[in-house]
Design a protein around this motif. Structure first.
Motif, short mmCIF file in Angstrom:
data_model
loop_
_atom_site.label_atom_id
_atom_site.label_comp_id
_atom_site.label_asym_id
_atom_site.label_seq_id
_atom_site.Cartn_x
_atom_site.Cartn_y
_atom_site.Cartn_z
N SER A 117 28.43 -16.99 -115.48
CA SER A 117 27.71 -18.24 -115.76
C SER A 117 26.62 -18.07 -116.81
O SER A 117 26.45 -18.92 -117.68
CB SER A 117 27.10 -18.79 -114.47
OG SER A 117 28.13 -19.23 -113.62
N ASP A 118 25.85 -16.99 -116.71
CA ASP A 118 24.68 -16.85 -117.58
C ASP A 118 24.99 -16.30 -118.97
O ASP A 118 24.15 -16.38 -119.86
CB ASP A 118 23.63 -15.94 -116.93
CG ASP A 118 23.01 -16.60 -115.71
OD1 ASP A 118 23.08 -17.84 -115.60
OD2 ASP A 118 22.46 -15.86 -114.86
N SER A 168 28.68 -20.05 -110.45
CA SER A 168 27.58 -20.99 -110.21
C SER A 168 27.46 -22.09 -111.26
O SER A 168 27.04 -23.20 -110.92
CB SER A 168 26.27 -20.21 -110.06
OG SER A 168 26.12 -19.27 -111.07
N GLY A 179 27.51 -24.65 -108.59
CA GLY A 179 26.13 -24.59 -108.10
C GLY A 179 25.78 -23.18 -107.66
O GLY A 179 26.65 -22.33 -107.49
N ARG A 180 24.49 -22.98 -107.52
CA ARG A 180 24.02 -21.63 -107.15
C ARG A 180 24.41 -21.30 -105.74
O ARG A 180 24.33 -22.14 -104.85
CB ARG A 180 22.51 -21.56 -107.30
CG ARG A 180 22.10 -21.59 -108.76
CD ARG A 180 20.60 -21.55 -108.87
NE ARG A 180 20.11 -20.29 -108.29
CZ ARG A 180 19.21 -19.52 -108.88
NH1 ARG A 180 18.70 -19.89 -110.02
NH2 ARG A 180 18.80 -18.41 -108.32
N ARG A 181 24.81 -20.03 -105.56
CA ARG A 181 25.16 -19.58 -104.20
C ARG A 181 23.89 -19.15 -103.48
O ARG A 181 22.92 -18.74 -104.09
CB ARG A 181 26.12 -18.38 -104.27
CG ARG A 181 27.49 -18.72 -104.78
CD ARG A 181 28.33 -17.48 -104.90
NE ARG A 181 27.75 -16.51 -105.82
CZ ARG A 181 27.92 -16.52 -107.14
NH1 ARG A 181 28.66 -17.45 -107.72
NH2 ARG A 181 27.35 -15.60 -107.88
N ASP A 182 23.96 -19.21 -102.15
CA ASP A 182 22.90 -18.64 -101.34
C ASP A 182 22.81 -17.15 -101.67
O ASP A 182 23.80 -16.43 -101.56
CB ASP A 182 23.27 -18.84 -99.86
CG ASP A 182 22.15 -18.38 -98.95
OD1 ASP A 182 21.52 -17.36 -99.25
OD2 ASP A 182 21.93 -19.05 -97.93
N PRO A 183 21.62 -16.67 -102.11
CA PRO A 183 21.53 -15.27 -102.55
C PRO A 183 21.91 -14.27 -101.45
O PRO A 183 22.33 -13.17 -101.74
CB PRO A 183 20.07 -15.10 -102.96
CG PRO A 183 19.35 -16.31 -102.47
CD PRO A 183 20.36 -17.39 -102.27
N GLY A 228 25.93 -14.63 -101.58
CA GLY A 228 26.64 -14.69 -102.84
C GLY A 228 26.69 -13.38 -103.58
O GLY A 228 27.42 -13.26 -104.53
#
Ligand SMILES: *Cc1c(COP(=O)(O)O)cnc(C)c1O
Length: 244
Positions: free
Chosen positions: A215-216, A233, A237-241, A244
């Motif tokens: 993603s980044d 992500s 969307g962002r995953r729970d750290p 994830g």
């Protein structure tokens, strides 16, 4: 359908459009055809309903890092009106050899092959299954800094591992995969990876794929020749750290 199915569809439509636009822009910068980049949607920790939305939007390459999770989603997809066999499943996470039999039963590709034992395990698993219509596609994951935490074969062992994959008719060597070392400028990391990939191609001309970019940093990866970007992500969307 989940209660908020419509909203979720709209979110994913928007995110997918943005990711596709980034790929297109990076391809334009690099003078490449956007068709030469496969978007692998990494759906780990996300529900099967998200995979179904992506499939309906034409994303047919799906990445998972855990065998058990992939199997659970494949089992669920039929109920959501999606034929899991119409999707290409990519294993992107560290793989234990005792999962080889399971993985060859559904996976199109493994992106994280990092040791000789796994070559044997996967090739033997294909034989045990009575063969496959198509060889299992394999990307050899290389470590760009030797840190075992990030996975990948150290560069000193790369050529031997690549040769071992290429020697197995059950497997099809596609190329290299790497994750940039933490804290390193991805441009620099992908430039090194591109050099290593060119070295592999000199010995194995058919190994013309490169799995790089998340993603980044997918933009930098595409500019350095990535043919497969693995994106989680930015799509879902962002995953729970913690998970994830
Ligand atoms: C989770 C994961 C991805 C996707 O990462 P995002 O930053 O969410 O895009 C890609 N590749 C591998 C190997 C992963 O484990």
């Amino acid at each position: 359908m989940t209660p908020h199915g419509g909203e979720r569809d709209a979110e994913i439509v928007g995110a997918l459009g943005a990711v596709r636009a980034r790929i297109a822009r990076a391809c334009q910068d690099a003078g490449r055809d956007p068709q030469s980049v496969t978007l692998v949607a990494v759906t780990k920790t996300r529900p099967a309903s998200d995979v179904a939305v992506l499939a309906r939007l034409g994303v047919h390459d799906v990445g998972e890092s855990k065998d058990q999770e992939a199997r659970a989603k494949i089992a669920e997809l039929g109920d959501l009106g999606v034929d899991p066999a119409a999707l290409r499943w990519h294993v992107v996470g560290q793989l234990q050899s005792n999962k080889a039999r399971s993985v060859v039963s559904y996976a199109h590709a493994v992106h994280s092959l990092d040791r000789p034992k796994l070559v044997r395990a996967l090739a033997d698993a294909v034989d045990a299954a009575g063969g496959r219509d198509e060889p299992l596609h394999v990307f050899v994951q290389v470590s760009l800094d030797g840190d075992p935490q990030r996975g990948g074969v150290p560069q000193a062992g790369l050529a031997e591992l690549v040769d071992a994959v290429a020697a197995r008719p059950q497997l099809r060597l596609r190329g290299l995969m790497a994750v940039p070392p933490r804290g390193e400028d991805p441009q620099r990391a992908f430039a090194r990876l591109a050099e290593l990939a060119a070295g592999v191609r000199a010995d194995h001309p058919r190994a013309d794929a490169l799995s790089a970019g998340m993603s980044d940093d997918l933009d930098a990866a595409v500019r350095h020749g990535a043919t497969h970007v693995r994106v989680g992500s930015a799509l879902l969307g962002r995953r729970d750290p913690v998970f994830g």
